[in-house]
Write a protein that holds these residues in place. Structure first.
Motif, PDB file in Angstrom:
ATOM      1  N   UNK A   1      -2.717 -14.842   1.135  1.00  0.00           N
ATOM      2  CA  UNK A   1      -2.180 -14.195   2.331  1.00  0.00           C
ATOM      3  C   UNK A   1      -1.447 -12.959   1.840  1.00  0.00           C
ATOM      4  N   UNK A   2      -2.099 -11.815   1.973  1.00  0.00           N
ATOM      5  CA  UNK A   2      -1.571 -10.595   1.376  1.00  0.00           C
ATOM      6  C   UNK A   2      -1.643 -10.719  -0.132  1.00  0.00           C
ATOM      7  N   UNK A   3      -0.502 -10.610  -0.807  1.00  0.00           N
ATOM      8  CA  UNK A   3      -0.475 -10.760  -2.262  1.00  0.00           C
ATOM      9  C   UNK A   3       0.118 -12.105  -2.693  1.00  0.00           C
ATOM     10  N   UNK A   4       0.224 -13.040  -1.756  1.00  0.00           N
ATOM     11  CA  UNK A   4       0.789 -14.359  -2.050  1.00  0.00           C
ATOM     12  C   UNK A   4      -0.306 -15.425  -2.030  1.00  0.00           C
ATOM     13  N   UNK A   5      -0.343 -16.259  -3.068  1.00  0.00           N
ATOM     14  CA  UNK A   5      -1.318 -17.341  -3.138  1.00  0.00           C
ATOM     15  C   UNK A   5      -0.839 -18.510  -2.283  1.00  0.00           C
ATOM     16  N   UNK A   6      -1.611 -18.848  -1.244  1.00  0.00           N
ATOM     17  CA  UNK A   6      -1.248 -19.973  -0.379  1.00  0.00           C
ATOM     18  C   UNK A   6      -1.703 -21.290  -0.981  1.00  0.00           C
TER      19      UNK A   6
END
Length: 79
Positions: A59-64
């Motif tokens: 999600x964007x630059x974050x790993x969910x």
């Protein structure tokens, strides 16, 4: 029917920055992938991803959620 709904949902979620983690044909990266098993494979180099068990998402630059994968051990060295 279900595939059409899934595609529509993914198109809407992509508008908010959700995307799948690249898996097949890539080298194992512990920051994006989680290894479920390692398999002896003489035709692939060590660390190559052979199979995906569960998709991962950014999600964007974050790993969910990391992708759950099977990784090749690579050719065995003989001494």
């Amino acid at each position: 029917g279900v595939d059409l709904v899934r595609k529509g949902l993914m198109i809407q979620l992509e508008k908010f920055g959700l995307r799948e983690v690249d898996v097949l044909g890539k080298t194992f990266d512990p920051s994006e992938h989680e290894a479920l098993t390692m398999v002896d494979n003489q035709s692939q180099k060590a660390g190559a991803i052979l199979e995906i068990h569960r998709r991962g998402y950014w999600l964007g630059d974050r790993l969910l959620r990391p992708a759950l994968v099977t990784v090749a051990k690579g050719p065995q060295e003989t001494t």
